[in-house]
Write a protein that holds these residues in place. Structure first.
Motif, PDB file in Angstrom:
ATOM      1  N   ASP A 193      22.102  21.474  42.826  1.00  0.00           N
ATOM      2  CA  ASP A 193      20.835  21.698  42.194  1.00  0.00           C
ATOM      3  C   ASP A 193      19.971  23.126  42.587  1.00  0.00           C
ATOM      4  OD1 ASP A 193      20.550  21.039  44.985  1.00  0.00           O
ATOM      5  OD2 ASP A 193      19.386  19.166  44.320  1.00  0.00           O
ATOM      6  N   ASP A 194      20.659  23.843  43.441  1.00  0.00           N
ATOM      7  CA  ASP A 194      20.021  25.113  43.860  1.00  0.00           C
ATOM      8  C   ASP A 194      20.771  26.026  43.050  1.00  0.00           C
ATOM      9  OD1 ASP A 194      22.814  25.382  44.817  1.00  0.00           O
ATOM     10  OD2 ASP A 194      21.992  25.732  47.054  1.00  0.00           O
ATOM     11  N   GLY A 195      21.477  25.853  41.896  1.00  0.00           N
ATOM     12  CA  GLY A 195      22.172  26.901  41.355  1.00  0.00           C
ATOM     13  C   GLY A 195      23.514  27.262  41.585  1.00  0.00           C
ATOM     14  N   LEU A 196      24.204  26.651  42.705  1.00  0.00           N
ATOM     15  CA  LEU A 196      25.558  27.212  43.127  1.00  0.00           C
ATOM     16  C   LEU A 196      26.368  26.617  41.892  1.00  0.00           C
ATOM     17  CD1 LEU A 196      27.632  28.582  44.898  1.00  0.00           C
ATOM     18  CD2 LEU A 196      27.715  26.447  45.835  1.00  0.00           C
ATOM     19  N   LEU A 197      27.249  27.323  41.247  1.00  0.00           N
ATOM     20  CA  LEU A 197      27.974  26.914  40.165  1.00  0.00           C
ATOM     21  C   LEU A 197      29.536  27.012  40.649  1.00  0.00           C
ATOM     22  CD1 LEU A 197      28.319  26.379  37.033  1.00  0.00           C
ATOM     23  CD2 LEU A 197      28.895  28.642  36.965  1.00  0.00           C
ATOM     24  N   ILE A 198      30.245  26.078  40.606  1.00  0.00           N
ATOM     25  CA  ILE A 198      31.746  25.963  40.952  1.00  0.00           C
ATOM     26  C   ILE A 198      32.468  25.789  39.732  1.00  0.00           C
ATOM     27  CG2 ILE A 198      33.419  25.146  42.425  1.00  0.00           C
ATOM     28  CD1 ILE A 198      31.471  26.673  44.033  1.00  0.00           C
ATOM     29  N   GLY A 199      33.415  26.698  39.508  1.00  0.00           N
ATOM     30  CA  GLY A 199      34.429  26.567  38.230  1.00  0.00           C
ATOM     31  C   GLY A 199      35.828  26.364  38.840  1.00  0.00           C
ATOM     32  N   TYR A 200      36.649  25.581  38.176  1.00  0.00           N
ATOM     33  CA  TYR A 200      37.906  25.075  38.341  1.00  0.00           C
ATOM     34  C   TYR A 200      38.628  25.300  37.102  1.00  0.00           C
ATOM     35  CZ  TYR A 200      42.097  22.787  39.119  1.00  0.00           C
ATOM     36  OH  TYR A 200      43.484  22.322  39.420  1.00  0.00           O
ATOM     37  N   VAL A 201      39.826  26.228  37.110  1.00  0.00           N
ATOM     38  CA  VAL A 201      40.607  26.439  36.242  1.00  0.00           C
ATOM     39  C   VAL A 201      42.160  26.496  36.391  1.00  0.00           C
ATOM     40  CG1 VAL A 201      40.493  28.906  36.310  1.00  0.00           C
ATOM     41  CG2 VAL A 201      40.724  27.856  34.049  1.00  0.00           C
ATOM     42  N   GLU A 202      42.999  25.886  35.379  1.00  0.00           N
ATOM     43  CA  GLU A 202      44.408  26.109  35.565  1.00  0.00           C
ATOM     44  C   GLU A 202      44.806  27.202  34.761  1.00  0.00           C
ATOM     45  OE1 GLU A 202      46.114  22.105  35.504  1.00  0.00           O
ATOM     46  OE2 GLU A 202      44.942  21.471  37.333  1.00  0.00           O
ATOM     47  N   SER A 203      45.727  28.097  35.142  1.00  0.00           N
ATOM     48  CA  SER A 203      46.377  28.951  34.309  1.00  0.00           C
ATOM     49  C   SER A 203      47.760  29.406  34.971  1.00  0.00           C
ATOM     50  CB  SER A 203      45.375  30.218  34.129  1.00  0.00           C
ATOM     51  OG  SER A 203      45.980  31.237  33.261  1.00  0.00           O
ATOM     52  N   HIS A 204      48.365  30.119  34.056  1.00  0.00           N
ATOM     53  CA  HIS A 204      49.945  30.493  34.531  1.00  0.00           C
ATOM     54  C   HIS A 204      49.298  31.938  35.125  1.00  0.00           C
ATOM     55  CE1 HIS A 204      52.513  27.512  33.106  1.00  0.00           C
ATOM     56  NE2 HIS A 204      51.960  27.874  31.924  1.00  0.00           N
ATOM     57  N   ASP A 205      48.447  32.657  34.662  1.00  0.00           N
ATOM     58  CA  ASP A 205      47.968  33.976  35.206  1.00  0.00           C
ATOM     59  C   ASP A 205      46.615  34.276  34.743  1.00  0.00           C
ATOM     60  OD1 ASP A 205      47.571  36.818  35.578  1.00  0.00           O
ATOM     61  OD2 ASP A 205      49.484  37.271  35.038  1.00  0.00           O
ATOM     62  N   LEU A 206      45.587  34.065  35.825  1.00  0.00           N
ATOM     63  CA  LEU A 206      44.330  34.262  35.457  1.00  0.00           C
ATOM     64  C   LEU A 206      43.855  35.560  35.005  1.00  0.00           C
ATOM     65  CD1 LEU A 206      41.448  32.754  35.464  1.00  0.00           C
ATOM     66  CD2 LEU A 206      40.950  33.498  37.832  1.00  0.00           C
ATOM     67  N   ASP A 207      44.525  36.464  35.660  1.00  0.00           N
ATOM     68  CA  ASP A 207      44.159  37.824  35.201  1.00  0.00           C
ATOM     69  C   ASP A 207      44.640  38.110  33.671  1.00  0.00           C
ATOM     70  OD1 ASP A 207      43.299  38.568  37.701  1.00  0.00           O
ATOM     71  OD2 ASP A 207      45.211  39.364  38.212  1.00  0.00           O
ATOM     72  N   ALA A 208      45.794  37.632  33.204  1.00  0.00           N
ATOM     73  CA  ALA A 208      46.064  37.632  32.168  1.00  0.00           C
ATOM     74  C   ALA A 208      45.014  36.979  31.103  1.00  0.00           C
ATOM     75  CB  ALA A 208      47.735  37.169  31.734  1.00  0.00           C
ATOM     76  N   ALA A 209      44.629  35.551  31.455  1.00  0.00           N
ATOM     77  CA  ALA A 209      43.863  34.830  30.564  1.00  0.00           C
ATOM     78  C   ALA A 209      42.384  35.528  30.530  1.00  0.00           C
ATOM     79  CB  ALA A 209      43.919  33.463  31.279  1.00  0.00           C
ATOM     80  N   GLN A 210      41.771  36.048  31.627  1.00  0.00           N
ATOM     81  CA  GLN A 210      40.707  36.938  31.412  1.00  0.00           C
ATOM     82  C   GLN A 210      41.097  38.039  30.580  1.00  0.00           C
ATOM     83  OE1 GLN A 210      40.126  37.097  36.028  1.00  0.00           O
ATOM     84  NE2 GLN A 210      37.946  36.696  35.318  1.00  0.00           N
ATOM     85  N   ARG A 211      41.908  38.822  30.416  1.00  0.00           N
ATOM     86  CA  ARG A 211      42.036  40.031  29.800  1.00  0.00           C
ATOM     87  C   ARG A 211      42.112  39.498  28.314  1.00  0.00           C
ATOM     88  NH1 ARG A 211      45.637  41.290  33.770  1.00  0.00           N
ATOM     89  NH2 ARG A 211      47.426  40.716  32.343  1.00  0.00           N
ATOM     90  N   ALA A 212      42.683  38.332  27.858  1.00  0.00           N
ATOM     91  CA  ALA A 212      42.828  37.741  26.800  1.00  0.00           C
ATOM     92  C   ALA A 212      41.565  37.268  26.201  1.00  0.00           C
ATOM     93  CB  ALA A 212      43.914  36.707  26.602  1.00  0.00           C
ATOM     94  N   MET A 213      40.746  36.909  27.062  1.00  0.00           N
ATOM     95  CA  MET A 213      39.167  36.182  26.625  1.00  0.00           C
ATOM     96  C   MET A 213      38.499  37.373  26.369  1.00  0.00           C
ATOM     97  SD  MET A 213      38.873  33.116  26.174  1.00  0.00           S
ATOM     98  CE  MET A 213      37.081  33.193  25.821  1.00  0.00           C
ATOM     99  N   ALA A 214      38.515  38.532  27.047  1.00  0.00           N
ATOM    100  CA  ALA A 214      37.760  40.030  26.960  1.00  0.00           C
ATOM    101  C   ALA A 214      38.255  40.322  25.733  1.00  0.00           C
ATOM    102  CB  ALA A 214      38.180  40.685  28.314  1.00  0.00           C
TER     103      ALA A 214
END
Length: 108
Positions: A47-68
């Protein structure tokens, strides 16, 4: 599959609208996340705005590049940027702080 946890800060005066936007995430955005390697992706908001994210991926860097590389992500990030504090003008998906995993209870 690797597990990742990250945090960001949502502007406290924009919490309700931020939550509402995530009730209706665009179908093409959801499809792009799946296709680029994001699995079991969840967001949690304090409620103070702290956002926590959870994700599973074989390679987060590659997943982020693909999304970008997707047009839908560029549109989504442009609309979401106004909700975050402390990103120094970077898109939210390039601004989160990864948290190290220090414990994991396995099923076996």
């Amino acid at each position: 599959m690797n597990r990742y946890c990250f945090c960001l800060q949502v502007r406290p005066d924009r919490l309700d609208e931020y939550v509402e936007r995530h009730r209706n995430v665009w179908p093409d955005m959801q499809a792009a996340l799946r296709e680029s390697g994001w699995h079991n992706y969840s967001l949690f908001l304090r409620d103070d705005g702290l956002l926590i994210g959870y994700v599973e991926s074989h390679d987060l860097d590659a997943a982020q590049r693909a999304m970008a590389a997707t047009e839908v992500n560029a549109r989504w990030q442009a609309q979401m940027a106004e909700f975050f504090a402390g990103t120094d003008g970077r898109p939210p998906d390039e601004s989160f702080l990864l948290l190290p995993e220090i414990f994991h209870l396995t099923d076996s």
